[in-house]
Design a protein around this motif. Structure first.
Motif, PDB file in Angstrom:
ATOM      1  N   ARG A   1       0.825  -1.209   0.000  1.00 49.88           N
ATOM      2  CA  ARG A   1       0.000   0.000   0.000  1.00 49.88           C
ATOM      3  C   ARG A   1       0.867   1.271   0.000  1.00 49.88           C
ATOM      4  NH1 ARG A   1      -3.020  -1.563   3.489  1.00 49.88           N
ATOM      5  NH2 ARG A   1      -4.932  -2.003   2.355  1.00 49.88           N
ATOM      6  N   LYS A   2       1.921   1.268   0.782  1.00 54.43           N
ATOM      7  CA  LYS A   2       2.810   2.431   0.846  1.00 54.43           C
ATOM      8  C   LYS A   2       3.458   2.691  -0.510  1.00 54.43           C
ATOM      9  CE  LYS A   2       6.938   4.103   3.333  1.00 54.43           C
ATOM     10  NZ  LYS A   2       7.936   4.064   2.225  1.00 54.43           N
TER      11      LYS A   2
ATOM     12  N   ARG B   1       2.355   1.802  -3.455  1.00 52.57           N
ATOM     13  CA  ARG B   1       1.343   2.258  -4.416  1.00 52.57           C
ATOM     14  C   ARG B   1       0.986   3.720  -4.174  1.00 52.57           C
ATOM     15  NH1 ARG B   1      -0.628  -2.709  -2.861  1.00 52.57           N
ATOM     16  NH2 ARG B   1      -2.444  -1.848  -1.782  1.00 52.57           N
ATOM     17  N   ARG B   2       0.917   4.105  -2.911  1.00 50.95           N
ATOM     18  CA  ARG B   2       0.637   5.513  -2.595  1.00 50.95           C
ATOM     19  C   ARG B   2       1.758   6.417  -3.132  1.00 50.95           C
ATOM     20  NH1 ARG B   2       0.112   4.868   2.466  1.00 50.95           N
ATOM     21  NH2 ARG B   2       2.175   5.562   3.133  1.00 50.95           N
ATOM     22  N   GLU B   3       2.988   5.990  -2.953  1.00 50.11           N
ATOM     23  CA  GLU B   3       4.120   6.783  -3.446  1.00 50.11           C
ATOM     24  C   GLU B   3       4.163   6.787  -4.971  1.00 50.11           C
ATOM     25  OE1 GLU B   3       7.430   5.006  -1.455  1.00 50.11           O
ATOM     26  OE2 GLU B   3       6.988   6.001   0.471  1.00 50.11           O
TER      27      GLU B   3
ATOM     28  N   LEU C   1      -5.149   7.815  -6.840  1.00 46.48           N
ATOM     29  CA  LEU C   1      -4.882   6.743  -5.888  1.00 46.48           C
ATOM     30  C   LEU C   1      -6.100   5.866  -5.609  1.00 46.48           C
ATOM     31  CD1 LEU C   1      -2.970   5.225  -4.008  1.00 46.48           C
ATOM     32  CD2 LEU C   1      -3.464   6.956  -2.252  1.00 46.48           C
TER      33      LEU C   1
ATOM     34  N   GLU D   1      -6.073   1.914  -6.349  1.00 41.71           N
ATOM     35  CA  GLU D   1      -6.297   0.937  -5.288  1.00 41.71           C
ATOM     36  C   GLU D   1      -7.460   0.007  -5.631  1.00 41.71           C
ATOM     37  OE1 GLU D   1      -4.579   0.499  -1.860  1.00 41.71           O
ATOM     38  OE2 GLU D   1      -3.348   0.955  -3.603  1.00 41.71           O
TER      39      GLU D   1
END
Length: 207
Positions: free
Chosen positions: A25-26, A28-30, A39, A43
């Motif tokens: 998740r981190k 993908r957020r970055e 985002l 997701e």
């Protein structure tokens, strides 16, 4: 070479144990921030698709076409894949601990993990996991993914061991619990110090 009288085989997860979680998740957020992606949309598409990728039923290119490149982008697939590969880092103290245990006690080492093929093979080769692991029961190879109990059953069959001969180490409590339900000894990895101490309780003592 010393041999522990009870545990003959270690089953290990990779993400969160030997290496960082990689495409989590981190990351993908970055990635969404770096590549100006929506985002929530990323997701949603990821969660609809990623299980199938991890089960080896999609290629990384197919996964990306469904999650990122379903419309024109100002960057290439190769650029995005390079970023996906780049987010992995090693947990060197854990790799060193496992290597020392294998050298001292002669246990078999198997990987039981969820990962898509391209990311899995890159992470294994880039960080030398294949140099000390005897075999890999990865979701992309066997088409089962944790928490499906069949992935551990396949690992037991390949290793030709009884559940009580195995210690399974994973950072996710639920996966440890499922393995324990099959009679496998379970150990949730939280910190290097705690895992080293718990391994010593099974007779695996290293400096």
């Amino acid at each position: 070479m010393q041999q522990n009288s009870t545990i003959t085989t270690l089953f290990l997860d990779i993400g969160g144990v030997l290496l960082s979680n990689g495409w989590d998740r981190k990351a993908r957020r970055e990635a969404a921030a770096k590549f100006s992606l929506d985002l929530p949309e990323l997701e949603e598409r990821h969660h609809l698709t990623f299980d199938t990728y991890e089960e080896g039923k999609l290629t990384l290119d197919e996964y990306l076409k469904r999650t990122v490149f379903y419309e024109p982008r100002g960057f290439s697939e190769d650029e995005f894949k390079a970023y996906m590969y780049s987010v992995t880092t090693a947990i060197p103290e854990m790799i060193d601990l496992v290597c020392k245990i294998k050298a001292k006690y002669g246990v078999k080492i198997a990987i039981v993990n969820n990962e898509g093929r391209e990311l899995n093979e890159y992470r294994i080769r880039q960080f030398g996991i294949n140099k000390f692991v005897d075999f890999f029961v990865s979701s992309c190879f066997v088409h089962f993914r944790k928490p499906d109990a069949d992935i551990w059953r396949i690992a037991l069959d390949i290793a030709l061991v009884k559940p009580e001969e195995v210690l399974y180490i994973d950072d996710r409590a639920m996966f440890v619990s499922v393995a324990e339900g099959l009679g496998i000894n379970g150990l949730q990895h939280v910190t290097y110090e705690a895992t080293k101490e718990n391994l010593a309780k099974y007779g695996f003592v290293v400096d």
